[in-house]
Write a protein that holds these residues in place. Structure first.
Motif, PDB file in Angstrom:
ATOM      1  N   ALA A  57       0.848  -1.198   0.000  1.00 22.68           N
ATOM      2  CA  ALA A  57       0.000   0.000   0.000  1.00 22.68           C
ATOM      3  C   ALA A  57       0.882   1.246   0.000  1.00 22.68           C
ATOM      4  O   ALA A  57       1.020   1.949   0.994  1.00 22.68           O
ATOM      5  N   ARG A  58       1.519   1.506  -1.144  1.00 17.36           N
ATOM      6  CA  ARG A  58       2.427   2.645  -1.249  1.00 17.36           C
ATOM      7  C   ARG A  58       2.241   3.334  -2.594  1.00 17.36           C
ATOM      8  O   ARG A  58       1.847   2.710  -3.585  1.00 17.36           O
ATOM      9  N   GLN A  59       2.517   4.626  -2.613  1.00 18.50           N
ATOM     10  CA  GLN A  59       2.415   5.435  -3.822  1.00 18.50           C
ATOM     11  C   GLN A  59       3.598   6.381  -3.865  1.00 18.50           C
ATOM     12  O   GLN A  59       4.246   6.644  -2.854  1.00 18.50           O
ATOM     13  N   GLY A  60       3.847   6.920  -5.045  1.00 18.72           N
ATOM     14  CA  GLY A  60       4.952   7.848  -5.226  1.00 18.72           C
ATOM     15  C   GLY A  60       6.000   7.235  -6.127  1.00 18.72           C
ATOM     16  O   GLY A  60       5.686   6.419  -7.010  1.00 18.72           O
ATOM     17  N   SER A  61       7.264   7.612  -5.898  1.00 16.27           N
ATOM     18  CA  SER A  61       8.356   7.117  -6.721  1.00 16.27           C
ATOM     19  C   SER A  61       9.515   6.691  -5.829  1.00 16.27           C
ATOM     20  O   SER A  61       9.913   7.432  -4.924  1.00 16.27           O
ATOM     21  N   VAL A  62      10.043   5.489  -6.090  1.00 19.93           N
ATOM     22  CA  VAL A  62      11.229   4.993  -5.393  1.00 19.93           C
ATOM     23  C   VAL A  62      12.194   4.474  -6.454  1.00 19.93           C
ATOM     24  O   VAL A  62      12.016   3.363  -6.987  1.00 19.93           O
ATOM     25  N   LEU A  63      13.177   5.283  -6.787  1.00 25.78           N
ATOM     26  CA  LEU A  63      14.176   4.904  -7.778  1.00 25.78           C
ATOM     27  C   LEU A  63      15.370   4.285  -7.060  1.00 25.78           C
ATOM     28  O   LEU A  63      15.983   4.917  -6.198  1.00 25.78           O
ATOM     29  N   ILE A  64      15.715   3.055  -7.405  1.00 24.51           N
ATOM     30  CA  ILE A  64      16.873   2.359  -6.856  1.00 24.51           C
ATOM     31  C   ILE A  64      17.869   2.175  -7.989  1.00 24.51           C
ATOM     32  O   ILE A  64      17.599   1.465  -8.954  1.00 24.51           O
TER      33      ILE A  64
END
Length: 263
Positions: A57-64
Motif C-alpha cells: 500500500a504505497r504510492q509515489g516514486s522509489v528509484l533504486i
C-alpha cells in the motif's frame, strides 16, 4: 552523471489501513551515508519497509539505482542491489556465531560481489574472536554486528539500516558509527534510521528529519538542535538532549585497511 543509489519522491504508505507516510522525499547519493531521524520509530521502520516493497500500500516514486521500483514486489526489489538490516537481529539458537553468519542468504549468488568471510572478520574482529561461541551468547552489540555482516554477504551495495543502535550503550552506538564510516569507505551507499542520542552525527553526509509522515532535510545546526524522547518519555522531559552527538573516536580506526572500492 552518476545516478543516485536511492531517490524517493512523494512516498506515501499505509499500514494496517492507516496512513503512515504522507509525502517523503529524500536522496542517497552513490557512496553516501544518509541519516533519517525521527521521534517515531514506527514511522522510521515504515519508510524502509515501503522502500523495500514490503508494504504494497504505497504510492509515489522509489528509484533504486535509477530503476523505478514502486510497482515491484519485495522479491523483485531485492534483486536491484538493496538489502536491509533490522533493529532486532534474528539469531538461530543452537548454532555458533560463524554458523549463523554462513547461513544461506535468500539471494545468494544473484547479486555477486559480497564480502568474503576474511573481509568480514577484518571489519568485525569481535565476530572473529567469537566465531565458535553460540550465537545467542553474543552480547547485543555483537549480535547486531552479526546481522550487518550477513547483509554484507548478499552483494547488495545499497544498505538500509533500521535503528541498529536501538538500546545499545554509548560506546557500542559510537562503534556502530565507525562501522558505517568504514562501509562508506568501501563504496557502499547507506540509508540508516536512528534515534539513539549517542550515535555520532558526523557519520552522515546528510540528514533528514521524519515527522508526521513528511521528511525534511536538515542542516548541521538543525541536526544538533533536534531532540528525541528516550525510553518512551515525553519530548518535554528530554529538552536539550541532542538527537545525535559528535563522534568520540577517529573513523580511521576502522577504515585504514578498507580503501578499495566494491567489486
Amino acid at each position: 552523471m552518476t545516478l543516485p543509489a536511492l531517490e524517493i519522491t512523494g512516498l506515501q504508505a499505509s499500514e494496517n489501513h492507516s496512513p503512515v507516510l504522507h509525502g517523503v522525499d529524500l536522496r542517497v547519493g552513490t557512496g553516501e551515508a544518509v541519516a533519517l531521524l525521527g521521534h517515531n520509530g514506527a514511522e522510521l521502520s515504515a519508510t524502509l519497509r515501503a522502500v523495500l516493497g514490503h508494504n504494497p500500500a504505497r504510492q509515489g516514486s522509489v528509484l533504486i539505482h535509477g530503476v523505478e521500483s514502486i510497482a515491484l514486489d519485495a522479491h523483485a526489489v531485492s534483486h536491484l542491489g538493496v538489502a536491509a538490516c533490522p533493529a532486532r537481529p534474528d539469531i538461530v539458537a543452537g548454532m555458533t556465531c560463524e554458523e549463523n553468519l554462513l547461513l544461506p542468504l535468500p539471494l545468494e549468488g544473484v547479486l555477486g560481489g559480497g564480502l568474503s568471510l576474511t573481509d568480514i572478520y577484518e571489519l568485525f574482529p569481535e565476530l572473529r574472536r567469537s566465531r565458535t561461541a553460540p550465537g545467542v551468547h553474543l552480547n547485543e552489540a555483537e549480535q547486531q554486528m552479526l546481522a550487518i555482516a550477513r547483509v554484507l554477504r548478499s552483494g547488495a551495495n545499497l544498505l538500509l539500516f533500521d535503528q541498529i543502535c536501538d538500546g545499545l550503550p554509548g560506546p557500542a552506538a559510537r562503534n556502530m558509527g565507525l562501522t558505517i564510516t568504514a562501509l562508506k569507505a568501501l563504496g557502499y551507499s547507506i540509508l540508516f534510521t536512528e534515534r539513539n542520542p549517542d550515535f555520532p552525527t558526523d557519520v552522515a553526509d546528510r540528514s533528514y528529519l521524519l515527522m508526521h509522515g513528511y521528511a525534511e532535510e536538515l542542516d548541521a545546526t538543525a541536526v544538533m538542535a533536534s531532540v528525541v524522547p528516550l525510553n518512551g518519555s515525553d519530548a518535554s522531559e528530554t529538552a536539550g538532549i541532542p538527537l545525535l552527538t559528535p563522534a568520540y573516536a577517529e573513523p580511521e580506526a576502522l577504515t585504514d585497511d578498507f580503501t578499495r572500492p566494491l567489486p
